[in-house]
Design an enzyme around this catalytic site. Structure first.
Site, short mmCIF file in Angstrom:
data_model
loop_
_atom_site.label_atom_id
_atom_site.label_comp_id
_atom_site.label_asym_id
_atom_site.label_seq_id
_atom_site.Cartn_x
_atom_site.Cartn_y
_atom_site.Cartn_z
N GLN A 255 -3.79 3.41 1.53
CA GLN A 255 -4.46 3.12 2.52
C GLN A 255 -5.02 5.32 3.75
OE1 GLN A 255 -1.77 2.32 5.42
NE2 GLN A 255 -2.43 0.77 6.10
N HIS B 27 3.98 7.17 3.60
CA HIS B 27 4.39 5.90 3.25
C HIS B 27 4.68 5.10 2.66
CE1 HIS B 27 1.60 4.12 6.44
NE2 HIS B 27 1.35 3.14 6.18
N GLU C 182 -8.37 5.19 9.36
CA GLU C 182 -8.03 3.92 8.02
C GLU C 182 -8.76 3.31 7.08
OE1 GLU C 182 -4.82 0.87 9.55
OE2 GLU C 182 -6.45 0.50 7.50
N GLU D 20 7.23 0.76 5.24
CA GLU D 20 6.84 -0.36 5.90
C GLU D 20 7.08 -1.40 5.50
OE1 GLU D 20 3.09 1.11 6.72
OE2 GLU D 20 2.37 -0.94 7.36
N HIS E 194 0.62 -1.39 0.18
CA HIS E 194 -0.41 -0.30 -0.45
C HIS E 194 1.24 1.03 -0.46
CE1 HIS E 194 -0.52 -0.55 4.52
NE2 HIS E 194 0.51 0.55 4.25
C1 V0V Z 1 9.27 11.28 10.17
N1 V0V Z 1 9.47 12.59 9.23
C2 V0V Z 1 9.57 11.50 8.02
C3 V0V Z 1 8.24 10.67 8.14
N2 V0V Z 1 7.82 11.17 9.55
N3 V0V Z 1 10.04 11.57 7.03
C4 V0V Z 1 9.36 11.08 6.43
N4 V0V Z 1 8.37 10.62 5.86
C5 V0V Z 1 7.69 10.47 7.49
N5 V0V Z 1 6.56 9.68 7.43
C6 V0V Z 1 10.81 12.99 9.67
C7 V0V Z 1 10.87 14.04 10.10
O1 V0V Z 1 11.14 14.74 9.37
C8 V0V Z 1 11.97 14.04 10.80
O2 V0V Z 1 12.75 14.72 9.94
C9 V0V Z 1 12.66 12.96 11.70
O3 V0V Z 1 12.05 11.94 10.86
C10 V0V Z 1 11.90 12.64 13.42
O4 V0V Z 1 10.58 12.59 12.86
P1 V0V Z 1 9.88 14.01 14.45
O5 V0V Z 1 8.38 14.70 13.78
O6 V0V Z 1 11.13 14.25 15.16
O7 V0V Z 1 9.32 12.55 14.92
P2 V0V Z 1 9.24 10.93 15.71
O8 V0V Z 1 10.56 11.23 14.89
O9 V0V Z 1 8.89 11.01 17.09
O10 V0V Z 1 8.79 9.76 14.44
C11 V0V Z 1 9.15 9.69 13.05
C12 V0V Z 1 9.20 8.34 13.63
C13 V0V Z 1 7.77 7.81 13.68
C14 V0V Z 1 8.85 7.91 11.84
C15 V0V Z 1 9.69 7.13 14.04
O11 V0V Z 1 6.27 8.39 13.08
C16 V0V Z 1 7.23 6.55 13.50
O12 V0V Z 1 7.18 6.16 14.59
N6 V0V Z 1 5.94 5.71 12.26
C17 V0V Z 1 5.63 4.72 11.69
C18 V0V Z 1 4.27 4.48 12.36
C19 V0V Z 1 3.86 4.68 12.01
O13 V0V Z 1 3.66 5.54 10.93
N7 V0V Z 1 3.05 4.83 11.90
C20 V0V Z 1 0.62 5.26 11.46
C21 V0V Z 1 0.49 4.60 10.13
P3 V0V Z 1 13.95 15.88 10.51
O14 V0V Z 1 13.26 17.40 10.75
O15 V0V Z 1 14.45 15.64 11.70
O16 V0V Z 1 14.42 16.29 9.13
S1 V0V Z 1 -0.16 3.26 10.76
C22 V0V Z 1 0.09 1.88 9.48
O17 V0V Z 1 0.63 1.92 8.35
C23 V0V Z 1 -1.03 1.14 9.16
C24 V0V Z 1 -1.42 0.19 10.96
C25 V0V Z 1 -0.57 -0.67 8.24
O18 V0V Z 1 -0.57 -0.25 7.44
O19 V0V Z 1 -1.78 -1.72 9.00
CO CO Z 2 0.65 1.26 6.54
#
Ligand code: V0V
Ligand code: CO
Length: 147
Positions: free
Chosen positions: A60, A84, A43, A134, A7
């Site tokens: 998604q 993502h 979602e 992912e 996705h």
């Molecule tokens: C953050 N950054 C990204 C980003 N999110 N870059 C590209 N794409 C993204 N989506 C960058 C952000 O600009 C910062 O860069 C740096 O990473 C650190 O971000 P932050 O804002 O300080 O945030 P953090 O570090 O607290 O969290 C970032 C992470 C977090 C990626 C660790 O979003 C995470 O754990 N994501 C995984 C879970 C998720 O996204 N769940 C929602 C979808 P600079 O400013 O330092 O340069 S749930 C889903 O997909 C499901 C249920 C499914 O598929 O089934």
């Molecule tokens: Co997802």
């Protein structure tokens, strides 16, 4: 082995409106909706096509359930848009260990529960050229909590 684009995750402020945009513009229908409290998202999955590996490819659409969630924080900074990409695999455990061994940060020790009972993990965007990535193993047919 990664065998499909499972996705593309798209962040939006209003899920119902965004679902309507994809329906009215492209004719895509909702295949599944759910709330994932752990991930902080409401979602909708729009199925685009089935794939040769028994899986499928989806859009998604993700609306944050709280501002401090991953999607909520990201949208605060970037607005709506592509959040993502997700690759599908039959073996999220093995593939994430192989990728971890290449020095890329895998965010979870063990895969967590994703959409439709899938098992998911994420790779850090800073190790993937700015793309939050992912990995997904779909639930076996009949296992997933569709509603
Ligand atoms: C953050 N950054 C990204 C980003 N999110 N870059 C590209 N794409 C993204 N989506 C960058 C952000 O600009 C910062 O860069 C740096 O990473 C650190 O971000 P932050 O804002 O300080 O945030 P953090 O570090 O607290 O969290 C970032 C992470 C977090 C990626 C660790 O979003 C995470 O754990 N994501 C995984 C879970 C998720 O996204 N769940 C929602 C979808 P600079 O400013 O330092 O340069 S749930 C889903 O997909 C499901 C249920 C499914 O598929 O089934
Ligand atoms: Co997802």
């Amino acid at each position: 082995m990664l065998t499909r684009i499972d996705h593309i995750g798209i962040a939006c402020r209003d899920l119902d409106k965004t679902v309507e945009f994809y329906r009215a513009t492209y004719g895509f229908e909702v295949f599944h909706t759910e709330v994932n409290e752990e991930q902080g998202v409401r979602e909708a999955m729009l199925k685009i096509n089935d794939t040769g590996d028994g899986g499928a490819s989806y859009l998604q659409l993700l609306e944050p359930t709280r501002p401090d969630s991953a999607v909520g924080k990201w949208m605060e900074k970037n607005g709506e848009g592509v959040h993502h990409i997700a690759f599908g695999t039959a073996d999220v455990d093995g593939d994430s260990e192989d990728i971890r061994a290449k020095g890329i940060r895998v965010l979870y020790e063990q895969p967590r529960i994703g959409s439709m009972g899938s098992r998911i993990t994420f790779l850090h965007p800073k190790d993937c050229g700015g793309v939050l990535t992912e990995l997904v193993t779909a639930a076996e047919p009949g296992e997933h909590g569709e509603h």
